[in-house]
Design a protein around this motif. Structure first.
Motif, PDB file in Angstrom:
ATOM      1  N   LYS A   1      33.588  41.681  33.942  1.00 34.47           N
ATOM      2  CA  LYS A   1      33.127  42.894  34.626  1.00 34.47           C
ATOM      3  C   LYS A   1      33.539  42.900  36.098  1.00 34.47           C
ATOM      4  O   LYS A   1      33.750  43.962  36.690  1.00 34.47           O
ATOM      5  N   ASN A   2      33.666  41.701  36.667  1.00 36.20           N
ATOM      6  CA  ASN A   2      33.976  41.590  38.097  1.00 36.20           C
ATOM      7  C   ASN A   2      35.470  41.486  38.395  1.00 36.20           C
ATOM      8  O   ASN A   2      35.850  41.430  39.570  1.00 36.20           O
TER       9      ASN A   2
ATOM     10  N   THR B   1      31.004  31.724  39.589  1.00 37.18           N
ATOM     11  CA  THR B   1      30.394  32.398  38.438  1.00 37.18           C
ATOM     12  C   THR B   1      30.702  31.700  37.123  1.00 37.18           C
ATOM     13  O   THR B   1      29.885  31.692  36.211  1.00 37.18           O
TER      14      THR B   1
ATOM     15  N   TRP C   1      34.083  41.283  44.833  1.00 36.64           N
ATOM     16  CA  TRP C   1      34.251  39.961  44.221  1.00 36.64           C
ATOM     17  C   TRP C   1      35.643  39.401  44.477  1.00 36.64           C
ATOM     18  O   TRP C   1      35.796  38.192  44.733  1.00 36.64           O
TER      19      TRP C   1
ATOM     20  N   GLU D   1      30.274  38.938  31.981  1.00 36.29           N
ATOM     21  CA  GLU D   1      29.904  39.199  33.376  1.00 36.29           C
ATOM     22  C   GLU D   1      31.083  38.918  34.301  1.00 36.29           C
ATOM     23  O   GLU D   1      31.353  39.673  35.232  1.00 36.29           O
TER      24      GLU D   1
ATOM     25  N   ASN E   1      36.557  44.276  40.621  1.00 38.28           N
ATOM     26  CA  ASN E   1      35.597  44.628  41.656  1.00 38.28           C
ATOM     27  C   ASN E   1      36.116  44.102  42.992  1.00 38.28           C
ATOM     28  O   ASN E   1      36.314  42.896  43.159  1.00 38.28           O
TER      29      ASN E   1
END
Length: 942
Positions: free
Chosen positions: A170-171, A198, A177, A167, A174
């Motif tokens: 994945k960011n 996170t 984020w 997770e 981004n």
């Protein structure tokens, strides 16, 4: 004597029940005027362990569900283990003493027609689920044990740590984020917001299990929890259920006292401009101010009132001027709480290329606009208007699906005193000029923090810093003193009266006939269906429109034109849509390969007035060449940014084009856009305005005569008819053998999609079998690929029917495994699933899924929009078959377990060669020692 003993025990029982919980007096004075919700009852309880409970009994609820939030989030993470709260959220799903099977919870929820989720925020963590009411009691028991006896099984710890790390990965690319982490890093280091929220394998791999347990028992205290339960069950049953299942949640007697938090902003942020290098081609200027805790609990909602006033796009407003000068494409203005102690007032502006060159001037104009409202005040009529609409929106609210309802409630409920909730959350109590004046004292230019996300090659500002966790590059610069001054001689105007807001709302109660829609109009220009929304007894209506034209032909050229047309609508209609939104009149539009779809919904009182103005502007759309070039530039960025999204999203775009060739890829559209001219746009616009066929459906709070009258306005779209015989039919591709297409992407991760096509022909039996398969595969596919094999964070599957062709699709987004490996793992999983299908899907589970799906299709639509969307699909996508669900139910009722097993093998086994796989292959996030370099004997010998 026997009677005395009975009375004694009865008295003891009543006394025990009184000790179990206390009913809290509900001080919320809001009422619901929607008759369809008149039977809804609520109650607020305080259990003996301190748990606050909000019960909602709605006999017509389609499902039941519960949501719990605990006031412990990432701000409470131990310093040495960032991400603990988030990791714990994952671990609570991995078995409890009462229900030790990992993922057993998800299987139970999904098999019985439900949804489940959880999320970790700054100062709280929320968990929620919905399910068929018959299974609610057991589901709630499973749910409650998350907070009573979680296992923290070491064998599951490593699996979920990998999921958390996936997770996090994945960011990494981004932009939202990355900006958030930079804001944290440059903020006040003494505030817990500066923590890495996170977590990843680096911060969490060495956390002892005992440390996680200790954190759980010290923070997950019942008196720090709020529980919302929504069900069709009576209040008394819900009371008993909650007391029985939740009284055992522990209350921490040694919980630390709430501490006063320091400011969020650091001195280095205030009055400074933060330049951030984005991954995507975006240009966003953000202005933010921190307001103290008193504004979080401000009953007058003054910051939100200011945001409301600033977001009006009346002539002379800030946004109107910025758009008129071609400095921005769009904006978002709001006042959002961050935890229970901070409120952020923000203005976010999407800049044009011209705007990027005039950032100092834009800042000064924003300051000048704030200064204008500070000097002139926020007119009381805006407060009255806003309060009136919020009150109506609450009173005439329509039933939402249980899961969405709970998700909204559980994030809001801690923000207000429990006894008055939700009154002060939804409705401002009074107009307070003194509070408004106080608010402006915190909104001075020197107290704000400012950030600009834009390509440094365009800003010409060197970036000198790299954020620790996500690697975003940035630099913090001092704003010149003159740039922190409001623009001199700036002139603004207050919003005019909103003519779309009516003085009263009227309910039409006459009988409108059949259950199914009736055709009001069927002529050469189009077709209009009318349906009754009488059961919702709400003063709203909804219109679904689908425009078809010869130039809506599925080519890349056509798609580019209509993407630009949508950009023009967004620009030219922005003021109208701004006024409409504030009057609860909303219009959305979506270009599709073979149609241009629109939805308009809201209060019926001024619906026709809004529709008329909307259609007039839609028909007369005439952008200048300069405006056209702005739209092209904006669309070009959209297309480029698609290539910078997650690989799984890029894979979805490609598989959509392969299976349905009328859907051009974004890459194809980008190539067409490069040579698309203004002359071409005008030519296609003229052709579009000539021949149009209208597919429409209208329903809600209106009479049949009103519907016929509205169609006269619709007929003004298009000058000529577009005969049905000339309409383009959608194309479907079927692979005769397994095919795999691999594309490269410079981004992190691997996106893999496998499509399996059923070519035996459409039947409702085949369709419902595919639907059952999708439900049955959801949990085992997720568990095998995500949890057990630790390959990915995003793992999903689903069935798809289009033009009576059936597909089954499997999705994986991974940052640790190659696409080829993931594809093979998908196929190995399917082989194992079919080989052991009696174990994976025993007959009793098959029957549970059938039962849940039949219940889902039997449930009536929960609101007007849902009913309209369903009818529109039946009317124009399923050949006017309004018995589509009834046919599905009948087929599912007849589907036997043995027949299903045969069909499952026929659909999914390797004997079915009609398979297409798409792999978008990017970088892998592995330690360097595990990355193999392609080599050869010759290279090695050198």
């Amino acid at each position: 004597m026997k009677k005395i003993i009975c009375l004694f025990f009865l008295g003891c029982t009543l006394f025990a029940q009184e000790k179990d919980f206390t009913v809290i007096q509900d001080k919320c004075s809001l009422t619901i005027a929607n008759p369809s919700l008149s039977c809804r009852k609520t109650e607020k309880m305080l259990l003996k362990n301190g748990l606050k409970v909000y019960l909602i009994s709605d006999p017509n609820a389609e499902k039941s569900g519960a949501a719990l939030t605990v006031l412990a989030g990432s701000w409470q993470d131990p310093k040495e283990y960032p991400g603990t709260a988030h990791f714990l959220e994952h671990m609570l799903f991995q078995g409890t003493k009462a229900y030790p099977e990992p993922n057993g919870y998800f299987r139970f929820i999904y098999d019985h027609g439900g949804l489940a989720n959880a999320f970790t925020l700054s100062d709280r963590t929320a968990y929620l689920f919905s399910i068929d009411t018959l299974e609610f009691s057991e589901a709630f028991d499973r749910f409650s044990h998350f907070f009573i006896d979680p296992l923290f099984d070491n064998t599951q710890l490593a699996k979920e740590l990998h999921a958390v790390d996936q997770e996090f990965s994945k960011n990494l690319e981004n932009d939202g984020w990355r900006r958030w982490q930079i804001i944290k890093e440059t903020g006040n280091p003494l505030h817990p917001h500066a923590k890495f929220s996170t977590g990843n394998s680096e911060t969490l791999s060495k956390i002892p299990t005992e440390k996680m347990k200790e954190w759980f028992y010290s923070h997950y205290s019942a008196d720090s929890m709020y529980l919302v339960v929504y069900s069709s069950l009576p209040l008394e049953k819900l009371q008993n259920l909650v007391v029985e299942k939740c009284s055992s949640i522990q209350k921490n007697q040694t919980k630390e006292k709430e501490q006063t938090l320091p400011p969020l902003f650091s001195e280095q942020q205030k009055g400074h401009l933060l330049y951030i290098d984005p991954i995507q081609d975006i240009q966003v200027l953000s202005l933010e101010w921190e307001l103290p805790k008193s504004f979080v609990q401000d009953d007058s909602q003054s910051p939100s009132l200011l945001a409301y006033a600033l977001s009006y796009e009346n002539e002379g407003s800030l946004l109107f001027q910025l758009k008129k000068e071609k400095l921005i494409e769009g904006a978002e203005i709001g006042a959002d709480s961050l935890g229970q102690s901070h409120l952020l007032f923000h203005i976010d502006l999407n800049l044009t290329e011209k705007g990027l060159q005039e950032v100092p001037s834009i800042l000064q104009k924003c300051f000048a606009s704030l200064s204008f409202f500070q000097k002139n005040g926020i007119p009381e009529h805006l407060f009255t208007e806003r309060t009136k609409m919020h009150t109506w929106n609450y009173e005439y609210q329509m039933r939402d699906d249980v899961f969405s309802f709970l998700q909204n409630q559980i994030t809001l409920i801690p923000e207000e005193d429990f006894s008055t909730y939700p009154e002060k959350t939804f409705i401002a109590s009074h107009y307070d000029p003194s509070q408004i004046e106080k608010m402006f004292s915190f909104l001075s230019p020197k107290q704000g923090r400012y950030s600009l996300m834009a390509n440094p090659q365009k800003t010409h500002v060197p970036l000198t810093c790299k954020e620790k966790w996500l690697g975003g590059e940035y630099t913090l610069t001092t704003l010149d003193e003159k740039n922190l001054q409001p623009l001199e001689n700036a002139s603004f105007k207050l919003p005019e009266k909103n003519s779309f807001i009516s003085t009263t709302l009227t309910l039409h109660t006459e009988d409108k006939g059949d259950v199914n829609p009736k055709i009001l109009v069927n002529d050469e220009k189009g077709k209009l269906f009318f349906f009754s929304g009488q059961e919702f007894t709400t003063p709203e209506m909804v219109l679904f429109l689908r425009l078809k034209s010869p130039i809506l032909n599925g080519t890349a050229l056509s798609s580019v034109f209509f993407d630009l047309y949508a950009k023009a609508m967004e620009d030219k209609l922005s003021s109208l849509l701004s006024y409409g939104d504030k009057a609860n009149l909303h219009a959305t539009y979506t270009p599709k390969p073979l149609s241009f779809d629109m939805e308009i919904e809201g209060y019926s009182e001024n619906f026709s007035l809004f529709l008329r103005e909307f259609l007039q502007k839609f028909i007369s759309l005439s952008p200048s060449k300069e405006e056209f070039e702005l739209y092209v530039d904006s669309l070009k960025k959209d297309y480029i940014n698609h290539e910078k999204t997650l690989p799984i999203k890029q894979a979805k775009d490609l598989i959509s084009h392969i299976l349905f060739p009328d859907n051009p890829t974004v890459i194809n559209k980008k190539n067409v856009l490069n040579s698309f001219s203004y002359i071409e746009f005008l030519r296609l616009q003229k052709e579009f305005s000539q021949k149009i066929y209208i597919e429409s459906l209208l329903g809600g709070n209106l009479s049949i005569q009103d519907g016929e009258s509205l169609y006269l306005d619709l007929k003004k779209i298009g000058k000529e008819t577009f005969p049905l015989s000339e309409h383009v039919k959608a194309q479907i591709f079927s692979a005769s053998r397994p095919l795999c297409i691999t594309e490269k992407t410079p981004l992190l991760g691997q996106g893999v999609i496998l499509s399996i096509h059923n070519t035996t022909g459409f039947s409702f039996t085949n369709k419902v079998a595919y639907d059952v398969l999708a439900q049955a595969l959801h949990e085992p596919f997720f568990t095998a690929l995500r949890s057990n094999q630790k390959t990915a964070y995003i793992v999903n599957n689903g069935s798809l029917e289009k033009e009576k062709e059936l597909f089954h699709l499997f999705f994986i987004q991974s940052n640790s495994h190659t696409g080829e490996d993931l594809l093979q793992r998908m196929e190995f999983f399917l082989e194992d699933f079919l080989l052991n299908i009696n174990t994976h899907l025993p007959k009793n589970r098959f029957e549970d899924i059938k039962k849940a799906m039949i219940q889902e299709w039997t449930n009536p639509p929960i609101n007007l929009h849902g009913k309209g969307a369903k009818f529109f699909s039946f009317a124009f996508e399923h050949g006017e078959n309004f018995s589509w669900e009834k046919n599905s139910i009948q087929a599912l009722e007849k589907l036997s377990y043995e027949e299903f097993l045969d069909l499952a093998n026929e659909f999914l086994s390797s004997k079915n060669p009609h398979r297409v796989a798409v792999i978008y292959s990017g970088k892998l996030n592995k330690p360097a020692s595990l990355l193999y370099e392609n080599s050869s004997i010759e290279k090695l010998q050198k």
